[in-house]
Write a protein that holds these residues in place. Structure first.
Motif, mmCIF file in Angstrom:
data_model
loop_
_atom_site.group_PDB
_atom_site.id
_atom_site.type_symbol
_atom_site.label_atom_id
_atom_site.label_comp_id
_atom_site.label_asym_id
_atom_site.label_seq_id
_atom_site.Cartn_x
_atom_site.Cartn_y
_atom_site.Cartn_z
ATOM 1 N N ASN A 108 0.618 -0.826 -0.290
ATOM 2 C CA ASN A 108 0.089 0.013 -0.242
ATOM 3 C C ASN A 108 1.107 1.421 0.246
ATOM 4 N N LEU A 109 1.483 0.887 0.808
ATOM 5 C CA LEU A 109 3.047 2.103 0.314
ATOM 6 C C LEU A 109 3.368 2.882 -0.830
ATOM 7 N N LEU A 110 4.070 1.570 -1.300
ATOM 8 C CA LEU A 110 4.487 2.120 -2.701
ATOM 9 C C LEU A 110 3.371 2.221 -3.938
ATOM 10 N N GLN A 111 2.319 1.858 -3.697
ATOM 11 C CA GLN A 111 1.219 3.076 -4.146
ATOM 12 C C GLN A 111 1.313 3.758 -4.717
ATOM 13 N N VAL A 112 2.026 4.777 -3.258
ATOM 14 C CA VAL A 112 2.620 6.410 -3.381
ATOM 15 C C VAL A 112 4.187 6.809 -4.215
#
Length: 154
Positions: A130-134
């Motif tokens: 989820n963090l890497l989606q930003v």
């Protein structure tokens, strides 16, 4: 200031165990992580399932490996299997096996054939995914990896 979860994952990523080859740090795992982040960036990897035979990730890993090491060894599937498989020693990366199967010895790299027959996919922790989606989070982690493992190489 970056959030606590991102900082925690940055610490984990920067603590990935790397080997030593000819007196130099082996950077295959960090390069593999960058290739995953770029696959997310270019929307080639749209779900948290990293296939050993993902063309983009393998090709990008090979390009990065060639850039850093000056040879094309990173393009070989037999070589790519190593970071794909051995990153499982990191707390945030997991191999998902068919029917609960695992190789009998973790220290030995299985063949691509064995993995194709027995492994479903690899995945990151859901929180890290989820963090890497930003974009800013990806960039922060990529820069951190480059500063830690690849200074003056990329």
């Amino acid at each position: 200031m970056k959030n606590v979860l991102l900082s925690t994952y940055a610490d984990m990523v920067l603590s990935v165990h790397t080997g030593c080859v000819n007196g130099k740090i082996a950077v295959s795992k960090p390069l593999y992580l960058i290739a995953i982040m770029e696959a997310i960036e270019f929307q080639v990897l749209n779900e948290n399932k990293i296939d050993l035979f993902n063309v983009f990730v393998r090709k990008r890993f090979g390009q990065l490996y060639e850039q850093v090491n000056g040879n094309k060894k990173g393009y070989e599937i037999s070589f790519f299997v190593r970071p794909f498989f051995h990153l499982d020693s990191a707390m945030f990366y997991h191999l998902i096996w068919k029917q609960g199967l695992e190789p009998p010895v973790k220290a030995v790299t299985p063949s691509a054939k064995y993995l194709r027959e027995n492994l479903l996919y690899a995945k990151l922790d859901d929180e890290l995914w989820n963090l890497l989606q930003v974009a800013d989070n990806r960039e922060y982690l990529k820069r951190s990896i480059i500063q830690r493992y690849l200074t003056e190489k990329l």
